[in-house]
Design a protein around this motif. Structure first.
Motif, PDB file in Angstrom:
ATOM      1  N   VAL A 108       0.659  -0.953  -0.042  1.00 52.14           N
ATOM      2  CA  VAL A 108      -0.049   0.178   0.023  1.00 52.14           C
ATOM      3  C   VAL A 108       0.907   1.328   0.004  1.00 52.14           C
ATOM      4  O   VAL A 108       0.556   2.206  -0.767  1.00 52.14           O
ATOM      5  N   MET A 109       1.853   1.185   0.581  1.00 54.56           N
ATOM      6  CA  MET A 109       2.981   2.643   0.797  1.00 54.56           C
ATOM      7  C   MET A 109       3.620   2.487  -0.695  1.00 54.56           C
ATOM      8  O   MET A 109       3.766   3.655  -1.103  1.00 54.56           O
ATOM      9  N   GLU A 110       3.629   1.567  -1.387  1.00 54.77           N
ATOM     10  CA  GLU A 110       4.186   1.762  -2.786  1.00 54.77           C
ATOM     11  C   GLU A 110       3.184   2.352  -3.822  1.00 54.77           C
ATOM     12  O   GLU A 110       3.283   3.201  -4.354  1.00 54.77           O
ATOM     13  N   ALA A 111       1.844   2.195  -3.409  1.00 53.51           N
ATOM     14  CA  ALA A 111       0.792   2.830  -4.047  1.00 53.51           C
ATOM     15  C   ALA A 111       0.746   4.232  -3.733  1.00 53.51           C
ATOM     16  O   ALA A 111       0.351   5.111  -4.602  1.00 53.51           O
ATOM     17  N   VAL A 112       0.874   4.679  -2.378  1.00 56.60           N
ATOM     18  CA  VAL A 112       0.834   5.877  -1.991  1.00 56.60           C
ATOM     19  C   VAL A 112       2.091   6.452  -2.733  1.00 56.60           C
ATOM     20  O   VAL A 112       2.061   7.829  -3.281  1.00 56.60           O
ATOM     21  N   LEU A 113       3.341   6.155  -2.716  1.00 55.61           N
ATOM     22  CA  LEU A 113       4.671   6.399  -3.278  1.00 55.61           C
ATOM     23  C   LEU A 113       4.131   6.932  -4.836  1.00 55.61           C
ATOM     24  O   LEU A 113       4.768   7.885  -5.291  1.00 55.61           O
ATOM     25  N   ALA A 114       3.623   5.945  -5.490  1.00 60.93           N
ATOM     26  CA  ALA A 114       3.024   6.348  -6.995  1.00 60.93           C
ATOM     27  C   ALA A 114       2.340   7.363  -7.056  1.00 60.93           C
ATOM     28  O   ALA A 114       2.604   8.314  -7.864  1.00 60.93           O
ATOM     29  N   ASN A 115       1.349   7.516  -6.098  1.00 60.33           N
ATOM     30  CA  ASN A 115       0.561   8.685  -6.152  1.00 60.33           C
ATOM     31  C   ASN A 115       1.308  10.098  -5.700  1.00 60.33           C
ATOM     32  O   ASN A 115       0.850  11.205  -6.550  1.00 60.33           O
ATOM     33  N   TRP A 116       2.329  10.036  -4.932  1.00 55.07           N
ATOM     34  CA  TRP A 116       3.085  11.110  -4.503  1.00 55.07           C
ATOM     35  C   TRP A 116       3.781  11.517  -5.981  1.00 55.07           C
ATOM     36  O   TRP A 116       3.961  12.629  -6.137  1.00 55.07           O
ATOM     37  N   TYR A 117       4.229  10.624  -6.641  1.00 50.47           N
ATOM     38  CA  TYR A 117       5.269  10.825  -7.649  1.00 50.47           C
ATOM     39  C   TYR A 117       4.296  11.513  -8.562  1.00 50.47           C
ATOM     40  O   TYR A 117       4.664  12.488  -9.674  1.00 50.47           O
ATOM     41  N   TRP A 118       2.881  10.804  -8.854  1.00 52.83           N
ATOM     42  CA  TRP A 118       2.015  11.270  -9.859  1.00 52.83           C
ATOM     43  C   TRP A 118       1.788  12.879  -9.615  1.00 52.83           C
ATOM     44  O   TRP A 118       1.547  13.633 -10.476  1.00 52.83           O
ATOM     45  N   HIS A 119       1.412  13.143  -8.367  1.00 59.19           N
ATOM     46  CA  HIS A 119       1.120  14.609  -7.815  1.00 59.19           C
ATOM     47  C   HIS A 119       2.035  15.507  -8.221  1.00 59.19           C
ATOM     48  O   HIS A 119       1.938  16.574  -8.546  1.00 59.19           O
ATOM     49  N   PHE A 120       3.196  14.943  -7.887  1.00 50.88           N
ATOM     50  CA  PHE A 120       4.618  15.821  -8.071  1.00 50.88           C
ATOM     51  C   PHE A 120       4.933  16.060  -9.786  1.00 50.88           C
ATOM     52  O   PHE A 120       4.736  17.285 -10.155  1.00 50.88           O
ATOM     53  N   PHE A 121       4.297  15.119 -10.666  1.00 49.97           N
ATOM     54  CA  PHE A 121       4.519  15.496 -12.194  1.00 49.97           C
ATOM     55  C   PHE A 121       3.357  16.280 -12.086  1.00 49.97           C
ATOM     56  O   PHE A 121       3.439  17.266 -13.224  1.00 49.97           O
ATOM     57  N   GLN A 122       2.128  16.261 -11.768  1.00 50.75           N
ATOM     58  CA  GLN A 122       0.984  17.169 -12.029  1.00 50.75           C
ATOM     59  C   GLN A 122       1.303  18.476 -11.891  1.00 50.75           C
ATOM     60  O   GLN A 122       1.031  19.323 -12.350  1.00 50.75           O
ATOM     61  N   GLN A 123       2.147  18.691 -10.699  1.00 51.13           N
ATOM     62  CA  GLN A 123       2.198  20.196 -10.004  1.00 51.13           C
ATOM     63  C   GLN A 123       3.679  20.841 -10.927  1.00 51.13           C
ATOM     64  O   GLN A 123       3.778  21.824 -11.024  1.00 51.13           O
ATOM     65  N   ASN A 124       4.266  19.915 -11.718  1.00 49.03           N
ATOM     66  CA  ASN A 124       5.359  20.158 -12.505  1.00 49.03           C
ATOM     67  C   ASN A 124       5.468  19.848 -13.945  1.00 49.03           C
ATOM     68  O   ASN A 124       6.404  19.651 -14.600  1.00 49.03           O
ATOM     69  N   ARG A 125       4.328  19.742 -14.508  1.00 48.81           N
ATOM     70  CA  ARG A 125       3.929  19.097 -15.648  1.00 48.81           C
ATOM     71  C   ARG A 125       4.865  19.641 -16.690  1.00 48.81           C
ATOM     72  O   ARG A 125       5.458  19.197 -17.768  1.00 48.81           O
ATOM     73  N   TRP A 126       4.793  20.951 -16.834  1.00 45.36           N
ATOM     74  CA  TRP A 126       5.428  21.986 -18.056  1.00 45.36           C
ATOM     75  C   TRP A 126       7.006  21.684 -17.854  1.00 45.36           C
ATOM     76  O   TRP A 126       7.551  21.544 -19.095  1.00 45.36           O
ATOM     77  N   ARG A 127       7.696  21.362 -16.582  1.00 46.24           N
ATOM     78  CA  ARG A 127       8.997  21.061 -16.719  1.00 46.24           C
ATOM     79  C   ARG A 127       9.292  19.632 -17.266  1.00 46.24           C
ATOM     80  O   ARG A 127      10.047  19.553 -18.218  1.00 46.24           O
ATOM     81  N   PHE A 128       8.488  18.501 -17.176  1.00 43.97           N
ATOM     82  CA  PHE A 128       8.582  17.294 -17.778  1.00 43.97           C
ATOM     83  C   PHE A 128       8.445  17.196 -19.270  1.00 43.97           C
ATOM     84  O   PHE A 128       8.931  16.634 -20.135  1.00 43.97           O
ATOM     85  N   MET A 129       7.235  18.053 -19.658  1.00 46.45           N
ATOM     86  CA  MET A 129       6.838  18.056 -21.085  1.00 46.45           C
ATOM     87  C   MET A 129       7.688  18.789 -21.793  1.00 46.45           C
ATOM     88  O   MET A 129       7.996  18.460 -23.036  1.00 46.45           O
TER      89      MET A 129
END
Length: 270
Positions: A108-129
């Motif tokens: 479950v913590m791995e799933a939480v970590l995946a969500n944290w990474y996903w949220h981080f990406f969404q907040q910094n989408r322009w950088r990654f894109m």
């Protein structure tokens, strides 16, 4: 709307502690809960952390894993506030917590970590894109990653979580009430933790950003494929492709497993 991770877990946010009934093993007493909430309300993260750590230790002692995971998220949030509140550092701290957590908590913590990474990406989408891939493989610094790298990282953590399917399939989703916000549909739609994590992964696989990291030999669903056939044909379908990292193929396999898992359920809502 179905269940979702609480804000404290998704964002590593600083939120008030939810009071558990006194009969729940590992629950703090009323005075401790009040002291923690007071410290949070006054913006005293160091004091709150000092109060929270024994509560977390007690939850672990009594194997109250849902509560321990939520408290771990709160602990990381408090540490982040004290040390600069950088989201990428919260991710690093969660990885360290997973490494030393009881094995029952890790999926479950791995799933939480995946969500944290996903949220981080969404907040910094322009950088990654906007970042182009380089010849050098990306290092450990998340701030230097390109789009394929962060999507692969998120996928990896969902994959690790789902690898514990035998464990997750035995746990009713209701056991993780402290960690999950209730939606407006019954739990029969996502009856186990495996269902919950699987649909979290499926939501990620369906994200539009996946198109930005397609392989040259990317797998595409065809109109005459078994995905539109009978349940029996679909479940037996073995996808043939050279695109080993295809999120479409991973989604197909997840749906196949979910259908097989619930095939004999009396309630077919899932």
């Amino acid at each position: 709307m179905v269940r979702a991770l609480t804000a404290a877990v998704v964002l590593g946010g600083m939120v008030a502690l939810i009071v558990l009934p006194r009969q729940v093993k590992g629950a703090p007493d009323a005075a401790t809960t009040k002291a923690l909430e007071e410290a949070m309300r006054k913006g005293q993260p160091k004091t709150a952390l000092e109060i929270l750590e024994p509560i977390l230790a007690r939850a672990l002692k009594y194997r109250n894993y849902p509560r321990a995971i939520k408290l771990t998220g709160q602990k990381i949030a408090l540490e982040g506030i004290i040390q600069g509140n950088k989201p990428e550092e919260k991710i690093v701290r969660l990885q360290a917590e997973i490494a030393k957590a009881p094995k029952e908590m890790q999926p479950v913590m791995e799933a939480v970590l995946a969500n944290w990474y996903w949220h981080f990406f969404q907040q910094n989408r322009w950088r990654f894109m906007q970042r182009t891939a380089t010849a050098q493989p990306p290092g450990d610094d998340i701030l230097s990653w390109d789009l394929p790298r962060i999507l692969a990282e998120i996928d990896g953590h969902f994959t690790t979580a789902l690898a514990a399917e035998r464990q997750l399939k035995k746990i009713p989703v209701a056991e993780y009430d402290p960690l999950l916000e209730k939606g407006n549909v019954p739990d029969t739609y996502r009856p186990t933790l495996y269902d919950f994590v699987a649909f979290e992964a499926l939501s990620f696989y369906a994200a539009g950003e996946q198109a930005g990291s397609r392989a040259e030999d990317a797998f595409d669903l065809q109109s005459d494929s078994p995905v539109f056939a009978t349940t029996d044909e679909f479940v037996k379908w073995q996808v043939q492709t050279t695109d080993s990292e295809s999120v479409t193929v991973k989604a197909v396999k997840l749906y196949q497993d979910l259908m097989q898992f619930h095939r004999r359920d009396r309630d077919q809502a899932a």
